[in-house]
Scaffold this motif. Structure first.
Motif, mmCIF file in Angstrom:
data_model
loop_
_atom_site.group_PDB
_atom_site.id
_atom_site.type_symbol
_atom_site.label_atom_id
_atom_site.label_comp_id
_atom_site.label_asym_id
_atom_site.label_seq_id
_atom_site.Cartn_x
_atom_site.Cartn_y
_atom_site.Cartn_z
ATOM 1 N N UNK A 94 0.617 -1.265 -0.023
ATOM 2 C CA UNK A 94 -0.047 -0.045 0.210
ATOM 3 C C UNK A 94 0.777 1.368 -0.029
ATOM 4 N N UNK A 95 2.050 1.348 0.960
ATOM 5 C CA UNK A 95 2.755 2.454 0.946
ATOM 6 C C UNK A 95 3.406 2.606 -0.481
ATOM 7 N N UNK A 96 3.992 1.497 -0.816
ATOM 8 C CA UNK A 96 4.826 1.494 -2.222
ATOM 9 C C UNK A 96 4.033 2.025 -3.568
ATOM 10 N N UNK A 97 2.712 1.752 -3.394
ATOM 11 C CA UNK A 97 1.986 2.108 -4.585
ATOM 12 C C UNK A 97 1.555 3.604 -4.311
ATOM 13 N N UNK A 98 0.983 3.795 -3.553
ATOM 14 C CA UNK A 98 0.516 5.124 -3.385
ATOM 15 C C UNK A 98 0.222 5.966 -1.902
ATOM 16 N N UNK A 99 -0.139 5.127 -0.773
ATOM 17 C CA UNK A 99 -0.563 6.027 0.288
ATOM 18 C C UNK A 99 0.443 6.339 1.017
ATOM 19 N N UNK A 100 -0.017 7.292 1.907
ATOM 20 C CA UNK A 100 0.967 8.156 2.605
ATOM 21 C C UNK A 100 0.958 7.169 4.054
ATOM 22 N N UNK A 101 -0.025 6.657 4.357
ATOM 23 C CA UNK A 101 -0.094 5.784 5.797
ATOM 24 C C UNK A 101 -1.351 4.884 5.572
ATOM 25 N N UNK A 102 -1.463 4.151 6.402
ATOM 26 C CA UNK A 102 -2.032 2.697 6.187
ATOM 27 C C UNK A 102 -2.820 2.254 7.522
ATOM 28 N N UNK A 103 -4.138 2.396 7.683
ATOM 29 C CA UNK A 103 -4.835 2.027 8.904
ATOM 30 C C UNK A 103 -5.809 0.828 8.851
ATOM 31 N N UNK A 104 -5.616 -0.108 9.786
ATOM 32 C CA UNK A 104 -6.126 -1.484 9.914
ATOM 33 C C UNK A 104 -7.521 -1.299 10.640
ATOM 34 N N UNK A 105 -8.558 -1.980 9.993
ATOM 35 C CA UNK A 105 -9.895 -2.049 10.806
ATOM 36 C C UNK A 105 -9.838 -3.489 11.491
ATOM 37 N N UNK A 106 -10.282 -3.517 12.782
ATOM 38 C CA UNK A 106 -10.629 -2.419 13.575
ATOM 39 C C UNK A 106 -9.785 -1.500 13.796
ATOM 40 N N UNK A 107 -10.160 -0.156 14.180
ATOM 41 C CA UNK A 107 -9.270 0.621 14.539
ATOM 42 C C UNK A 107 -9.508 1.233 15.819
ATOM 43 N N UNK A 108 -8.797 2.114 16.684
ATOM 44 C CA UNK A 108 -9.052 2.935 17.490
ATOM 45 C C UNK A 108 -9.315 4.414 17.012
ATOM 46 N N UNK A 109 -10.338 5.041 17.496
ATOM 47 C CA UNK A 109 -10.707 6.249 17.010
ATOM 48 C C UNK A 109 -9.453 7.307 17.167
ATOM 49 N N UNK A 110 -8.846 7.326 17.966
ATOM 50 C CA UNK A 110 -7.593 8.268 18.473
ATOM 51 C C UNK A 110 -6.510 7.788 17.397
ATOM 52 N N UNK A 111 -6.366 6.673 17.244
ATOM 53 C CA UNK A 111 -5.323 6.080 16.184
ATOM 54 C C UNK A 111 -5.691 6.629 14.765
ATOM 55 N N UNK A 112 -6.830 6.613 14.356
ATOM 56 C CA UNK A 112 -7.286 7.366 12.804
ATOM 57 C C UNK A 112 -7.051 8.671 13.050
ATOM 58 N N UNK A 113 -7.521 9.193 14.120
ATOM 59 C CA UNK A 113 -7.320 10.908 13.917
ATOM 60 C C UNK A 113 -5.743 11.264 13.866
ATOM 61 N N UNK A 114 -5.139 10.450 14.986
ATOM 62 C CA UNK A 114 -3.603 10.884 14.883
ATOM 63 C C UNK A 114 -2.967 10.692 13.428
#
Length: 246
Positions: A94-114
């Motif tokens: 994911x990072x190699x192709x395009x994304x700046x970061x990668x968040x995995x479900x299920x995630x903690x709300x604080x992790x996603x916003x950070x």
């Protein structure tokens, strides 16, 4: 400040997940925009000012990864993949192709916003804390082969191919190396400087970012002149074959 002027596009086909993420985005004072597919997301992007895109990996029709690749080819907008595919291999791809970061479900709300905040600070210079954006010892610009890089305005222009651009992650890596030109920076130091994302980055991710950067700024990525490896020490920005201006 990260305020309500920031618009976040959520590309998610699950209505419940889209609503959950929208609520989190709105709670931070940002404006959420939603699209259930890559095709509808493209329409939103053509009509609205969007500062960051959260895109699900598995979408109906065009996949999230393909959509992210196409978007990256057109713009430097921040891209965060939000997906249930959470293996190290998936994150690297994911990072190699395009994304700046990668968040995995299920995630903690604080992790996603950070993670959103970290990517926004990298992609929008005015959001960087003053202590990070006003370092007097940092160079103002770099000339590396065909590339002219303005570290103050965060612009990188390729003389031979104006359509090419650096992602925010690639630019962040170049900034880190430019702070101490001709001196090696270890993988651990790079991970630490990546900030909130470092929990999910692994050594291999750093190598991927270096490879991505080399592919863009080096005429021969296999024999790099600017981003070099120092065995056992890390990576170094070699300015002997380039120009650095304070």
């Amino acid at each position: 400040m990260l305020n309500e002027k920031i618009s976040i596009l959520i590309v998610e086909d699950d209505p419940d997940m889209a609503e959950l993420i929208s609520d989190l985005v709105e709670a931070e004072g940002w404006t959420p925009l939603t699209a259930p597919s890559a095709e509808e997301a493209a329409i939103v992007l053509s009509r609205e000012t969007v500062h960051l895109v959260l895109v699900d990996h598995n979408l109906p029709g065009t996949s999230g990864r393909t959509f992210a690749q196409r978007l990256r080819a057109q713009t430097n907008i921040g891209i965060v993949m939000v997906t249930a595919a959470g293996s190290a291999a998936d994150r690297v791809l994911g990072l190699e192709t395009a994304a700046d970061d990668y968040v995995v479900k299920p995630f903690e709300p604080i992790e996603l916003t950070a993670r959103i905040k970290a990517v926004l600070r990298r992609t929008i210079p005015s959001l960087k804390p003053e202590r990070e954006s006003e370092r007097e010892h940092e160079p103002a610009s770099l000339k590396l082969g065909d590339w002219s890089v303005d570290l103050k305005s965060r612009r990188a222009i390729c003389r031979t191919d104006p359509a090419r651009s650096l992602t925010s992650a690639e630019f962040a890596l170049l900034e880190i190396l430019a702070e101490t030109p001709n001196a090696p920076v270890s993988r651990a130091q790079i991970l630490d400087r990546l900030g909130a994302e470092s929990e999910r980055y692994i050594d291999r991710n750093v190598d991927v970012l270096v490879l991505r950067l080399r592919r863009k700024i080096e005429r021969n990525p296999d024999l790099p002149r600017h981003i070099k490896t120092r065995r056992g020490k890390g990576y170094v920005l070699d300015t002997d074959d380039g120009e650095i201006v304070s």
